[in-house]
Design a protein around this motif. Structure first.
Motif, PDB file in Angstrom:
ATOM      1  N   ALA A 167       7.231   0.690 -10.999  1.00 59.30           N
ATOM      2  CA  ALA A 167       6.474   0.009 -12.051  1.00 59.30           C
ATOM      3  C   ALA A 167       5.002  -0.036 -11.675  1.00 59.30           C
ATOM      4  N   THR A 168       4.149   0.197 -12.679  1.00 59.03           N
ATOM      5  CA  THR A 168       2.707   0.012 -12.487  1.00 59.03           C
ATOM      6  C   THR A 168       2.116  -0.953 -13.505  1.00 59.03           C
ATOM      7  N   GLY A 169       2.876  -1.282 -14.543  1.00 58.60           N
ATOM      8  CA  GLY A 169       2.410  -2.232 -15.546  1.00 58.60           C
ATOM      9  C   GLY A 169       2.894  -3.638 -15.250  1.00 58.60           C
ATOM     10  N   PRO A 170       2.312  -4.644 -15.918  1.00 57.49           N
ATOM     11  CA  PRO A 170       2.657  -6.041 -15.630  1.00 57.49           C
ATOM     12  C   PRO A 170       4.113  -6.386 -15.902  1.00 57.49           C
ATOM     13  N   ARG A 171       4.677  -5.870 -17.005  1.00 59.52           N
ATOM     14  CA  ARG A 171       6.085  -6.160 -17.302  1.00 59.52           C
ATOM     15  C   ARG A 171       6.996  -5.605 -16.221  1.00 59.52           C
ATOM     16  N   GLY A 172       6.762  -4.339 -15.864  1.00 60.52           N
ATOM     17  CA  GLY A 172       7.596  -3.713 -14.851  1.00 60.52           C
ATOM     18  C   GLY A 172       7.473  -4.392 -13.507  1.00 60.52           C
ATOM     19  N   MET A 173       6.266  -4.821 -13.164  1.00 63.99           N
ATOM     20  CA  MET A 173       6.088  -5.504 -11.886  1.00 63.99           C
ATOM     21  C   MET A 173       6.815  -6.842 -11.871  1.00 63.99           C
ATOM     22  N   ARG A 174       6.787  -7.552 -12.989  1.00 63.54           N
ATOM     23  CA  ARG A 174       7.538  -8.815 -13.052  1.00 63.54           C
ATOM     24  C   ARG A 174       9.038  -8.547 -12.950  1.00 63.54           C
ATOM     25  N   THR A 200      -6.934   7.776  -3.297  1.00 67.36           N
ATOM     26  CA  THR A 200      -5.969   6.940  -4.012  1.00 67.36           C
ATOM     27  C   THR A 200      -5.797   5.571  -3.365  1.00 67.36           C
ATOM     28  N   LEU A 201      -6.417   5.350  -2.235  1.00 67.39           N
ATOM     29  CA  LEU A 201      -6.249   4.081  -1.524  1.00 67.39           C
ATOM     30  C   LEU A 201      -6.658   2.889  -2.378  1.00 67.39           C
ATOM     31  N   ALA A 202      -7.774   3.009  -3.088  1.00 63.46           N
ATOM     32  CA  ALA A 202      -8.253   1.891  -3.905  1.00 63.46           C
ATOM     33  C   ALA A 202      -7.275   1.567  -5.021  1.00 63.46           C
ATOM     34  N   THR A 203      -6.698   2.610  -5.653  1.00 64.14           N
ATOM     35  CA  THR A 203      -5.735   2.384  -6.728  1.00 64.14           C
ATOM     36  C   THR A 203      -4.497   1.664  -6.208  1.00 64.14           C
ATOM     37  N   GLU A 206      -5.206  -1.957  -5.463  1.00 64.95           N
ATOM     38  CA  GLU A 206      -5.266  -2.762  -6.686  1.00 64.95           C
ATOM     39  C   GLU A 206      -3.864  -3.027  -7.228  1.00 64.95           C
ATOM     40  N   GLN A 207      -2.978  -2.024  -7.176  1.00 64.17           N
ATOM     41  CA  GLN A 207      -1.600  -2.213  -7.617  1.00 64.17           C
ATOM     42  C   GLN A 207      -0.891  -3.265  -6.773  1.00 64.17           C
ATOM     43  N   LEU A 208      -1.104  -3.221  -5.475  1.00 63.13           N
ATOM     44  CA  LEU A 208      -0.480  -4.198  -4.580  1.00 63.13           C
ATOM     45  C   LEU A 208      -0.957  -5.610  -4.889  1.00 63.13           C
ATOM     46  N   SER A 209      -2.211  -5.748  -5.246  1.00 64.96           N
ATOM     47  CA  SER A 209      -2.738  -7.061  -5.608  1.00 64.96           C
ATOM     48  C   SER A 209      -2.059  -7.586  -6.865  1.00 64.96           C
ATOM     49  N   ARG A 210      -1.912  -6.711  -7.854  1.00 66.04           N
ATOM     50  CA  ARG A 210      -1.251  -7.133  -9.099  1.00 66.04           C
ATOM     51  C   ARG A 210       0.228  -7.418  -8.870  1.00 66.04           C
ATOM     52  N   LEU A 211       0.847  -6.709  -7.930  1.00 61.19           N
ATOM     53  CA  LEU A 211       2.250  -6.991  -7.600  1.00 61.19           C
ATOM     54  C   LEU A 211       2.381  -8.378  -6.982  1.00 61.19           C
ATOM     55  N   GLY A 250      -0.637   5.193   8.266  1.00 59.51           N
ATOM     56  CA  GLY A 250      -1.308   4.040   8.839  1.00 59.51           C
ATOM     57  C   GLY A 250      -2.217   3.332   7.855  1.00 59.51           C
ATOM     58  N   ARG A 251      -2.970   4.108   7.083  1.00 61.14           N
ATOM     59  CA  ARG A 251      -3.925   3.497   6.153  1.00 61.14           C
ATOM     60  C   ARG A 251      -3.225   2.808   4.998  1.00 61.14           C
ATOM     61  N   PHE A 252      -2.181   3.431   4.474  1.00 60.15           N
ATOM     62  CA  PHE A 252      -1.426   2.767   3.406  1.00 60.15           C
ATOM     63  C   PHE A 252      -0.637   1.585   3.972  1.00 60.15           C
ATOM     64  N   GLY A 253      -0.160   1.728   5.203  1.00 57.73           N
ATOM     65  CA  GLY A 253       0.530   0.610   5.843  1.00 57.73           C
ATOM     66  C   GLY A 253      -0.388  -0.593   6.008  1.00 57.73           C
ATOM     67  N   ASP A 254      -1.638  -0.336   6.335  1.00 61.73           N
ATOM     68  CA  ASP A 254      -2.599  -1.434   6.466  1.00 61.73           C
ATOM     69  C   ASP A 254      -2.807  -2.158   5.140  1.00 61.73           C
ATOM     70  N   LEU A 255      -2.649  -1.437   4.018  1.00 56.53           N
ATOM     71  CA  LEU A 255      -2.787  -2.073   2.703  1.00 56.53           C
ATOM     72  C   LEU A 255      -1.587  -2.941   2.354  1.00 56.53           C
ATOM     73  N   GLY A 256      -0.423  -2.634   2.955  1.00 52.30           N
ATOM     74  CA  GLY A 256       0.786  -3.388   2.653  1.00 52.30           C
ATOM     75  C   GLY A 256       1.978  -2.545   2.256  1.00 52.30           C
ATOM     76  N   ILE A 257       1.809  -1.213   2.241  1.00 53.77           N
ATOM     77  CA  ILE A 257       2.945  -0.336   1.959  1.00 53.77           C
ATOM     78  C   ILE A 257       3.918  -0.391   3.138  1.00 53.77           C
ATOM     79  N   THR A 258       5.175  -0.655   2.849  1.00 55.80           N
ATOM     80  CA  THR A 258       6.184  -0.771   3.911  1.00 55.80           C
ATOM     81  C   THR A 258       6.999   0.505   4.084  1.00 55.80           C
ATOM     82  N   ASP A 259       7.089   1.306   3.018  1.00 58.29           N
ATOM     83  CA  ASP A 259       7.926   2.508   3.052  1.00 58.29           C
ATOM     84  C   ASP A 259       7.130   3.687   2.507  1.00 58.29           C
TER      85      ASP A 259
END
Length: 293
Positions: A167-174, A200-203, A206-211, A250-259
């Protein structure tokens, strides 16, 4: 990510080696065909994963992703229950709303807006959740209505097979916040020309923040939801070299990506790459204990 494009006598080795390499999970696409490979060999996801479960013992297997496009929650629930049993619990059900395209036009040419797909997907996940949790399910909705559907003996994993929701939209994230063990993103939505992963790191951030916001709105602790990044289609360059893999993970992991998911390298487009690099990643990163899952 292993495309279901080879006859099993050849594909078997990919799944076995994925486990031997040290990856925590291996996925395949649950589609009727693939946009760039429409006229090429393409096998079914559920039988492929059942076969993979029979020749592996540790690695977790998953669909990327099952959708309402040509899946009905009742028949899918029965297949998932069976597949999880064959895998002895080593299974995650990846789910997505579907984005339109070839599969939609083949099975159901009805044009649906993003909002309509999201509404149908919400019911799809709600009903699937009930079917896999309960021994008998009755459900009344706009898109699905079922009465007294038995699901026996049920899942090995309590309370049910874990969900991974794309999901990338608000409904799907909820929806992911309410039902999923893992949230899935492939990076910038709507793109099929991969950008260098650095762009793509910034995108993704931002998605992680909205999640996190979606989790808070549904009363869920954001720390309890894993975050999976599928690279390759929109996020490029992650398997160009072992150094690129290590840096990107490593860089995506630092943002909060776990997998962190990469494609099994193919000899030609799409997902063209070198198997030697994957072998190096296994030897120098995975078995050494570095990098994301």
């Amino acid at each position: 990510m292993i495309l279901p494009e080879r006859r099993w006598r050849e594909a078997r080795d990919q799944w076995v080696r994925a486990e031997e390499f040290g990856f925590d999970h291996a996925w395949t696409y649950d589609q009727l065909m693939w946009r760039w490979l429409r006229n090429d060999p393409w096998f079914g996801a559920v039988p492929t994963l059942a076969a993979a479960a029979a020749v592996t013992s540790r690695i977790t297997l998953g669909t990327m992703v099952a959708t309402p496009t040509y899946r009905h929650p009742v028949t899918l629930a029965k297949e998932l229950m069976t597949l999880e049993d064959v895998a002895e619990g080593r299974f995650v059900c990846g789910l997505g709303a579907g984005a339109g395209g070839l599969d939609d036009r083949v099975v159901d040419p009805t044009e649906r807006t993003p909002r309509q797909r999201a509404e149908r997907f919400g019911e799809f996940v709600d009903l699937l959740d009930s079917l896999l949790r309960e021994r008998v399910t009755t459900y009344t909705g706009t898109h699905y209505t079922v009465e007294d559907v038995p699901m026996n003996p049920g899942c090995l994993t309590a309370p049910r097979v874990p969900f991974a929701v794309a999901a990338t939209g608000p409904r799907g994230m909820r929806l992911a916040a309410r039902h999923a063990a893992t949230w899935i993103t492939a990076g910038p939505p709507g793109r099929f020309d991969a950008l260098p992963y650095e762009e793509t790191l910034a995108t993704v951030k931002e998605q992680l923040s909205r999640l996190d916001e979606a989790c808070e709105r549904t009363g869920r602790d954001p720390a309890t939801l894993d975050r999976l990044l599928l690279t390759g289609a929109m996020v490029g360059g992650t398997l160009d070299s072992v150094e690129a893999y290590r840096d990107a993970a490593g860089r995506f992991g630092d943002l909060g990506i776990t997998d962190f998911v990469v494609h099994w390298p193919r000899e030609s487009f799409p997902y063209q790459g070198s198997l030697k690099v994957l072998e190096q990643v296994a030897a120098e990163v995975l078995t050494a204990g570095g990098g994301s899952r």
